[in-house]
Design a protein around this motif. Structure first.
Motif, PDB file in Angstrom:
ATOM      1  N   UNK A 254       0.827  -1.203   0.000  1.00 31.33           N
ATOM      2  CA  UNK A 254       0.000   0.000   0.000  1.00 31.33           C
ATOM      3  C   UNK A 254       0.862   1.253   0.000  1.00 31.33           C
ATOM      4  N   UNK A 255       1.930   1.269   0.767  1.00 27.51           N
ATOM      5  CA  UNK A 255       2.797   2.448   0.792  1.00 27.51           C
ATOM      6  C   UNK A 255       3.402   2.713  -0.584  1.00 27.51           C
ATOM      7  N   UNK A 256       3.779   1.657  -1.296  1.00 24.65           N
ATOM      8  CA  UNK A 256       4.327   1.832  -2.659  1.00 24.65           C
ATOM      9  C   UNK A 256       3.244   2.324  -3.608  1.00 24.65           C
ATOM     10  N   UNK A 257       2.034   1.784  -3.438  1.00 25.00           N
ATOM     11  CA  UNK A 257       0.911   2.205  -4.281  1.00 25.00           C
ATOM     12  C   UNK A 257       0.629   3.690  -4.093  1.00 25.00           C
ATOM     13  N   UNK A 258       0.662   4.136  -2.850  1.00 29.52           N
ATOM     14  CA  UNK A 258       0.390   5.542  -2.562  1.00 29.52           C
ATOM     15  C   UNK A 258       1.431   6.445  -3.205  1.00 29.52           C
ATOM     16  N   UNK A 259       2.696   6.105  -3.046  1.00 28.08           N
ATOM     17  CA  UNK A 259       3.741   6.957  -3.623  1.00 28.08           C
ATOM     18  C   UNK A 259       3.665   6.990  -5.153  1.00 28.08           C
ATOM     19  N   UNK A 260       3.379   5.850  -5.741  1.00 24.03           N
ATOM     20  CA  UNK A 260       3.352   5.768  -7.202  1.00 24.03           C
ATOM     21  C   UNK A 260       2.105   6.397  -7.797  1.00 24.03           C
ATOM     22  N   UNK A 261       0.953   6.188  -7.160  1.00 24.84           N
ATOM     23  CA  UNK A 261      -0.317   6.591  -7.758  1.00 24.84           C
ATOM     24  C   UNK A 261      -0.982   7.808  -7.115  1.00 24.84           C
ATOM     25  N   UNK A 262      -0.622   8.115  -5.853  1.00 25.04           N
ATOM     26  CA  UNK A 262      -1.283   9.213  -5.137  1.00 25.04           C
ATOM     27  C   UNK A 262      -0.250  10.144  -4.488  1.00 25.04           C
ATOM     28  N   UNK A 263       0.770  10.540  -5.220  1.00 27.43           N
ATOM     29  CA  UNK A 263       1.839  11.358  -4.628  1.00 27.43           C
ATOM     30  C   UNK A 263       1.384  12.762  -4.247  1.00 27.43           C
ATOM     31  N   UNK A 264       0.186  13.153  -4.699  1.00 29.64           N
ATOM     32  CA  UNK A 264      -0.345  14.485  -4.395  1.00 29.64           C
ATOM     33  C   UNK A 264      -0.938  14.580  -2.995  1.00 29.64           C
ATOM     34  N   UNK A 265      -1.050  13.449  -2.276  1.00 29.35           N
ATOM     35  CA  UNK A 265      -1.629  13.470  -0.931  1.00 29.35           C
ATOM     36  C   UNK A 265      -0.814  14.401  -0.029  1.00 29.35           C
TER      37      UNK A 265
END
Length: 371
Positions: A254-265
């Motif tokens: 999940x942490x990798x998914x967030x950085x790759x796909x949701x870096x605008x958070x």
């Protein structure tokens, strides 16, 4: 901490909202007194009193005490004699519950949804409350249920907050699914409410797992689509991950998914369980000792931190976290439900530690130990 009290209501047919005063302040709507109230009080909507007896003035009487209230606090007085505290002037943990309805049914929800239309009640309550909140309010929370289910009234209340409290940071908890429909995200974007942040849960990078946790079909895809629509409209978002048996196994992914796909958070927070609502009933498939997921949490948090994302850990005790995670731990539990275990009395880092939820102090990690 007490947030409501009750007495004998007289002359109240609809909820009354107002600021309380012990001193007879002119800008207050509700007078608190311990003696029979004066007959002529034209400037007050109601009286709250420990006095037990008849009165010509609307109010609630025979209330045990008012030790939980301060001058200027905002209350709502109900016809059944219940007096609920809506805003506390001496706290930074104030929130507005927009609705108890929700389109998800999370297995660890601390505020289980109720299937009833409470839109009129809460809308009318908060359109009276918001203008009374002090202008120096630092931060205000919005929660539910799912606040966006108010529809157009959700935006009306946000507009009221923006106009009444231009310097207040506003944090709104939402599952984000409503924003999968671009019209709502576009409408929020056009408000240009730059002090607003939406706290949106994302429990897994694997759709079936997220949907199982929130008990709603297609919730993962709706949430992710909503996040993209919000980002396109420059609406700030925070991602929230609750730590339990169902989320820990894929925390790294999940942490990798967030950085790759949701870096605008703007913020990512990993949150300990609150032992309230559904959690006690589902404890066997939720509880996992923090000592047993330290490795997974460390990997997920430090990965995002090293990648330059803003990361925090909420609702956890320092003594059960690996030392390298202490820099990410925050004191996040609202003051009215924040307590400490007897073991914490002798701890040297108690003032920096987040402590416990009052509802869950009895179930704690086997690693709990004063530092």
């Amino acid at each position: 901490m007490l947030l409501k009290t009750k007495g004998i209501a007289r002359g109240i047919t609809t909820p009354i909202v107002g600021r309380v005063s012990f001193t007879g302040a002119e800008n207050a709507e509700v007078l608190i007194c311990d003696t029979p109230p004066p007959t002529l009080i034209h400037s007050y909507k109601a009286v709250l009193s420990t006095y037990d007896g008849p009165s010509e003035i609307p109010g609630v009487f025979s209330i045990p005490d008012f030790s939980h209230l301060s001058e200027g606090d905002i209350v709502v007085i109900h016809s059944d004699g219940v007096v609920s505290t809506q805003y506390r002037v001496n706290s930074v943990h104030n929130f507005l519950l927009f609705t108890e309805r929700c389109n998800s049914n999370c297995i660890m929800c601390s505020q289980p949804p109720r299937d009833r239309d409470d839109t009129d009640y809460f809308y009318n309550l908060y359109r009276q409350t918001i203008p009374l909140i002090p202008k120096d309010c630092i931060e205000l929370g919005i929660t539910g249920g799912e606040p966006t289910l108010l529809g157009d009234r959700f935006f009306k209340l946000l507009a009221c907050i923006k106009a009444s409290l231009p310097d207040t940071e506003v944090h709104c908890l939402t599952n984000g699914r409503s924003f999968a429909w671009p019209g709502l995200a576009n409408k929020l974007g056009k408000m240009d409410f730059n002090r607003l942040m939406l706290g949106i849960p994302l429990y897994s990078d694997y759709a079936p797992q997220h949907d199982y946790i929130v008990q709603a079909k297609d919730a993962f895809y709706q949430t992710v689509k909503g996040l993209y629509h919000l980002a396109r409209n420059n609406v700030r978002v925070e991602l929230r991950i609750v730590l339990h048996q169902q989320t820990i196994p894929r925390l790294r992914q999940l942490s990798r998914f967030i950085y790759k796909n949701l870096p605008f958070a703007a913020h990512v927070t990993f949150m300990g369980l609150e032992h309230q609502g559904y959690t006690p009933h589902n404890i066997q498939r939720l509880w996992i000792d923090p000592l047993d997921y330290g490795e997974e949490l460390t990997d997920a948090v430090t990965y995002l931190g090293d990648m330059g994302m803003n990361v925090s850990i909420y609702n956890s005790q320092l003594c059960v976290l690996p030392r390298e995670l202490w820099q990410y731990a925050r004191k996040s539990i609202s003051d009215w439900k924040n307590v400490y275990h007897e073991e914490c009395v002798k701890c040297s880092v108690k003032n920096e530690c987040g402590g416990f939820f009052a509802s869950g102090v009895q179930r704690h990690s086997r690693g709990l130990s004063a530092v």
